[in-house]
Write an enzyme that holds these catalytic residues in place. Sequence first.
Site, PDB file in Angstrom:
ATOM      1  N   CYS A 301       1.379  -2.721   7.048  1.00 34.66           N
ATOM      2  CA  CYS A 301       1.193  -4.115   6.639  1.00 34.66           C
ATOM      3  C   CYS A 301       2.122  -4.347   5.452  1.00 34.66           C
ATOM      4  O   CYS A 301       3.296  -3.989   5.515  1.00 34.66           O
ATOM      5  CB  CYS A 301      -0.275  -4.400   6.296  1.00 34.66           C
ATOM      6  SG  CYS A 301      -1.015  -3.280   5.090  1.00 34.66           S
ATOM      7  N   ARG A 302       1.644  -4.914   4.374  1.00 33.69           N
ATOM      8  CA  ARG A 302       2.476  -5.027   3.177  1.00 33.69           C
ATOM      9  C   ARG A 302       2.242  -3.871   2.218  1.00 33.69           C
ATOM     10  O   ARG A 302       3.180  -3.323   1.652  1.00 33.69           O
ATOM     11  CB  ARG A 302       2.196  -6.345   2.456  1.00 33.69           C
ATOM     12  CG  ARG A 302       2.787  -6.378   1.036  1.00 33.69           C
ATOM     13  CD  ARG A 302       2.659  -7.717   0.393  1.00 33.69           C
ATOM     14  NE  ARG A 302       2.764  -7.635  -1.055  1.00 33.69           N
ATOM     15  CZ  ARG A 302       2.782  -8.698  -1.845  1.00 33.69           C
ATOM     16  NH1 ARG A 302       2.696  -9.910  -1.320  1.00 33.69           N
ATOM     17  NH2 ARG A 302       2.863  -8.566  -3.154  1.00 33.69           N
ATOM     18  N   LYS A 303       0.961  -3.511   2.020  1.00 35.74           N
ATOM     19  CA  LYS A 303       0.659  -2.461   1.044  1.00 35.74           C
ATOM     20  C   LYS A 303      -0.419  -1.486   1.506  1.00 35.74           C
ATOM     21  O   LYS A 303      -1.089  -0.870   0.683  1.00 35.74           O
ATOM     22  CB  LYS A 303       0.268  -3.092  -0.295  1.00 35.74           C
ATOM     23  CG  LYS A 303      -0.843  -4.137  -0.212  1.00 35.74           C
ATOM     24  CD  LYS A 303      -1.004  -4.821  -1.570  1.00 35.74           C
ATOM     25  CE  LYS A 303      -2.042  -5.942  -1.513  1.00 35.74           C
ATOM     26  NZ  LYS A 303      -2.149  -6.650  -2.810  1.00 35.74           N
ATOM     27  N   VAL A 305      -3.249  -2.096   3.159  1.00 37.98           N
ATOM     28  CA  VAL A 305      -4.631  -2.587   3.105  1.00 37.98           C
ATOM     29  C   VAL A 305      -5.071  -3.124   4.460  1.00 37.98           C
ATOM     30  O   VAL A 305      -5.940  -2.561   5.117  1.00 37.98           O
ATOM     31  CB  VAL A 305      -4.803  -3.652   2.004  1.00 37.98           C
ATOM     32  CG1 VAL A 305      -6.198  -4.270   2.081  1.00 37.98           C
ATOM     33  CG2 VAL A 305      -4.596  -3.025   0.628  1.00 37.98           C
ATOM     34  N   SER A 328       3.888   1.044   3.354  1.00 38.65           N
ATOM     35  CA  SER A 328       4.047  -0.137   4.193  1.00 38.65           C
ATOM     36  C   SER A 328       5.308  -0.943   3.853  1.00 38.65           C
ATOM     37  O   SER A 328       6.305  -0.397   3.398  1.00 38.65           O
ATOM     38  CB  SER A 328       2.780  -0.987   4.132  1.00 38.65           C
ATOM     39  OG  SER A 328       1.776  -0.422   4.967  1.00 38.65           O
TER      40      SER A 328
END
Length: 350
Positions: A301-303, A305, A328
């Site tokens: 994802c982005r980080k 999560v 990510s």
Amino acid sequence: MLDTGRLLALPGSESSGSPRACSREHVIAQSLEFGGSPGRPLVRPGVTRRAETMVQQVLYRALVSTKWLAESVRTGKLGPSLRVLDASWYSPGTRDARKEYLERHVPGASFFDIEECRNRESPYEMMLPTEAGFADYVGRLGISNNTHVVVYDGDNLGSFYAPRVWWMFRVFGHRTVSVLNGGFRNWLKEGHPVTSEPSHPEPAIFKATLDRSLLKTYEQVLENLESKRFQLVDSRAQGRYLGTEPEPDAVGLDSGHIQGSVNMPFMNFLTEDGFEKGPEELRAMFEAKKVDLTKPLIATCRKGVTACHIALAAYLCGKPDVAIYDGSWFEWFHRAPPETRVSQGKGGKA
């Protein structure tokens, strides 16, 4: 001794018998439907004896209902063997998770501060803490290796950060962890009790052992671009994945995705009421994206999560081995070769 009331039947081998009675997906789906309670097998009466033998290997129940938790609170079962964590986190300037916890939370719940329980020395967002760091943090919350942990958050979607904490426990070797299905949103909606009294559990000893099979690094994902041993699924909203919408609250981070990844926005795994969708519907979603749950899978994802929502959804379909790329997109954007960063927003490169 295994408490089968908290377990899902695990996948045994497929057979030539009735697929509805004996397939791993059917047993798990029926287990989820039936719900169960501590001390009772999560198997419906209609499931055959042969299918019940599949409980020899087990998946811990990934979801618990608000009704089950409310009954556990009412009967005083919270303590060393059952701990509840509020894992809420919100973007700066929106909501204050700790303040809201202090105002109201599930009775007996402790606040799990994901900003504190992470690798603060890493230049990347929300990276896992060390084994010692995680063990010390959760031990101070009264959690031992014998504790059943239930995690929830207060996001309006029903669940946002709770699956991340669910995965954190699993990646550090703790299998007895569940997400509160429907989250605090539905706990409130259904009129269950809340309190403003902080929890002060007696510290416990927790031993963390990193399960590297559930975690992927930048180097491993980079190598996978060539080997293609793993499928790669991105859980962000479609616009961020495509690069047509910006990353929220980000400075110096363009949107886009890792070359070869497939997009499955995590919000789609939840119903409008904030509950996790059922196994059959989840399985159909993976199939629609041509994601094969019998093959290795990395979530991003982005980080690191919302990628855990992919791991949770796959787990509910009988696949417990989805790995998370912890760094990510944030790490990938800052480290990977430009040609591996795909975007429709900037001439095809992020």
